[in-house]
Design an enzyme around this catalytic site. Structure first.
Site, mmCIF file in Angstrom:
data_model
loop_
_atom_site.group_PDB
_atom_site.id
_atom_site.type_symbol
_atom_site.label_atom_id
_atom_site.label_comp_id
_atom_site.label_asym_id
_atom_site.label_seq_id
_atom_site.Cartn_x
_atom_site.Cartn_y
_atom_site.Cartn_z
ATOM 1 N N THR A 39 0.847 -1.197 0.000
ATOM 2 C CA THR A 39 0.000 0.000 0.000
ATOM 3 C C THR A 39 0.884 1.249 0.000
ATOM 4 O O THR A 39 1.842 1.344 0.767
ATOM 5 C CB THR A 39 -0.929 0.041 1.222
ATOM 6 O OG1 THR A 39 -0.145 0.088 2.424
ATOM 7 C CG2 THR A 39 -1.814 -1.191 1.267
ATOM 8 N N GLY A 65 1.278 -1.700 11.378
ATOM 9 C CA GLY A 65 0.854 -1.375 12.734
ATOM 10 C C GLY A 65 -0.653 -1.453 12.901
ATOM 11 O O GLY A 65 -1.370 -2.043 12.082
ATOM 12 N N GLY A 67 -2.846 0.843 12.520
ATOM 13 C CA GLY A 67 -3.561 1.494 11.434
ATOM 14 C C GLY A 67 -3.737 0.585 10.237
ATOM 15 O O GLY A 67 -4.803 0.564 9.604
ATOM 16 N N LEU A 69 -3.766 -2.758 10.318
ATOM 17 C CA LEU A 69 -4.743 -3.770 10.717
ATOM 18 C C LEU A 69 -6.154 -3.228 10.570
ATOM 19 O O LEU A 69 -7.039 -3.881 9.999
ATOM 20 C CB LEU A 69 -4.488 -4.196 12.164
ATOM 21 C CG LEU A 69 -5.590 -5.051 12.801
ATOM 22 C CD1 LEU A 69 -5.712 -6.394 12.085
ATOM 23 C CD2 LEU A 69 -5.328 -5.250 14.288
ATOM 24 N N SER A 70 -6.386 -2.021 11.084
ATOM 25 C CA SER A 70 -7.729 -1.451 11.042
ATOM 26 C C SER A 70 -8.180 -1.188 9.615
ATOM 27 O O SER A 70 -9.340 -1.419 9.253
ATOM 28 C CB SER A 70 -7.760 -0.147 11.849
ATOM 29 O OG SER A 70 -9.078 0.204 12.191
ATOM 30 N N THR A 96 5.127 1.192 14.303
ATOM 31 C CA THR A 96 5.764 1.801 15.474
ATOM 32 C C THR A 96 4.925 1.565 16.721
ATOM 33 O O THR A 96 5.447 1.512 17.829
ATOM 34 C CB THR A 96 5.952 3.310 15.253
ATOM 35 O OG1 THR A 96 4.691 3.894 14.889
ATOM 36 C CG2 THR A 96 6.944 3.560 14.122
ATOM 37 N N LEU A 219 -12.364 -7.745 25.670
ATOM 38 C CA LEU A 219 -12.275 -8.978 24.902
ATOM 39 C C LEU A 219 -12.771 -8.705 23.484
ATOM 40 O O LEU A 219 -13.675 -7.897 23.288
ATOM 41 C CB LEU A 219 -13.129 -10.084 25.537
ATOM 42 C CG LEU A 219 -12.781 -10.483 26.976
ATOM 43 C CD1 LEU A 219 -13.840 -11.433 27.527
ATOM 44 C CD2 LEU A 219 -11.400 -11.127 27.038
ATOM 45 N N GLU A 280 -6.040 6.896 13.440
ATOM 46 C CA GLU A 280 -6.697 7.830 12.530
ATOM 47 C C GLU A 280 -7.494 8.847 13.350
ATOM 48 O O GLU A 280 -8.524 8.505 13.938
ATOM 49 C CB GLU A 280 -7.639 7.080 11.582
ATOM 50 C CG GLU A 280 -8.369 7.966 10.598
ATOM 51 C CD GLU A 280 -7.489 8.425 9.447
ATOM 52 O OE1 GLU A 280 -7.875 9.381 8.768
ATOM 53 O OE2 GLU A 280 -6.419 7.819 9.239
#
Length: 319
Positions: A39, A65, A67, A69-70, A96, A219, A280
């Site tokens: 990306t 990181g 971000g 993953l999200s 980071t 969780l 974000e």
């Protein structure tokens, strides 16, 4: 039996990571069909995920990181397909701030992280669905606000042990002086809170900002948000906090915090406030955050602290 087919979506900032390159080669030698996509700009993750689904990929791996993953989780979450029919999601922590990976127990070493994906079954996990003044977002880890979104401080480990996971606030206050609280009203089923806060955490995961443990009991598979509000440390609250610290009380900051669980929460503020959604920053006067149960499937360690089964097993242990 066909060999596994994976697609790794790599944050461009980590494109030169030699350890990851070696790990990818090792998995290919073990028979995994593993392709890499990088990306570089907005929209790349969306395009790479759509391409992976079109190509019949079994597992999509976010390499970066929180971000990253999200971003990858979000592209899976807003598709029309059911979670059971979508590719599973894996994570190789390279950023980071790897707060989700750290809390979940995902190894930092790329080869070990890929081996976890190879051997650990994918489990249904929740995501946070966020409406910010009519704009839509998804979040995999923690939505945080207040002091923790603006300042990251080094906190002494001894202080953490004495005061608990939110001790970074104390360190920050001592360095920066007065912190102006943010005025807001929170509403959730059976819960209402209004006032000034200096830190706010709404968690699917437990920590944000490089190790700030805002939601210590969260969780990822319980269908609930974990909400933590740290009020303005002045007046009666400040006096209570000072007394607890003076007495050497363990977890002092946690004892002045308001904590709850809910399926959703709405935040209204007289002035726009900023929430950090897995790195974000999003500004709005009204946020409505809901937990969407089992929205994606993710490869996590069987003994991950973020899984309800792990907590249940711990409760059954003698002593």
């Amino acid at each position: 039996m066909s060999r596994p087919h994976w697609r790794l979506i790599l944050n461009g900032k980590s494109a030169g990571n030699d350890a990851l390159r070696d790990a990818v080669h090792a998995l290919r030698e073990r028979g995994v069909q593993l392709e890499v996509r990088v990306t570089w700009e907005d929209g790349d993750a969306e395009r790479h995920v759509a391409e992976a689904i079109e190509h019949g990929v079994d597992t999509i791996i976010a390499a970066g990181g929180d971000g990253t993953l999200s971003e990858v989780a979000q592209t899976l979450a807003h598709r029309d397909e059911d979670a059971a029919t979508l590719p599973s999601l894996g994570l190789v922590p390279l950023g980071t701030a790897n707060d989700f990976a750290s809390a979940a127990g995902i190894p930092d070493d790329p080869l070990q992280a890929l081996a976890l994906i190879e051997h650990a079954a994918a489990r249904p996990v929740d995501l946070l669905d966020i409406d910010a003044d009519g704009k839509h977002w998804w979040c995999a880890n923690v939505a945080s606000g207040g002091f923790g979104t603006e300042v990251t401080v080094e906190t002494d480990e001894g202080l953490k042990k004495m005061l608990g996971g939110l001790a970074y606030l104390v360190t920050g206050i001592s360095r920066l002086g007065r912190i102006d609280p943010i005025q807001a009203r929170l509403q959730a089923p059976g819960f209402s809170w209004e006032g000034g806060f200096i830190a706010l955490g709404i968690g699917n995961g437990r920590q944000a900002g490089g190790g700030q443990v805002l939601c210590p009991d969260a969780l990822v598979d319980d269908g609930l948000l974990d909400i933590t509000v740290i009020p303005d440390l002045s007046g009666e609250v400040g006096a209570t906090f000072a007394a607890l610290v003076k007495g050497g009380k363990q977890g002092a900051l946690e004892q002045v915090a308001t904590r709850m669980q809910a399926a959703w929460v709405q935040i209204d503020a007289p002035q726009p406030i900023t929430l950090n959604l897995d790195g974000e920053p999003v500004q709005a006067r009204r946020f409505r955050i809901a937990c969407v149960p089992a929205r994606i499937r993710m490869h996590l360690p069987a003994d991950s602290a973020l899984l309800a089964a792990t907590r249940a097993d711990a409760a059954l242990q003698p002593g």
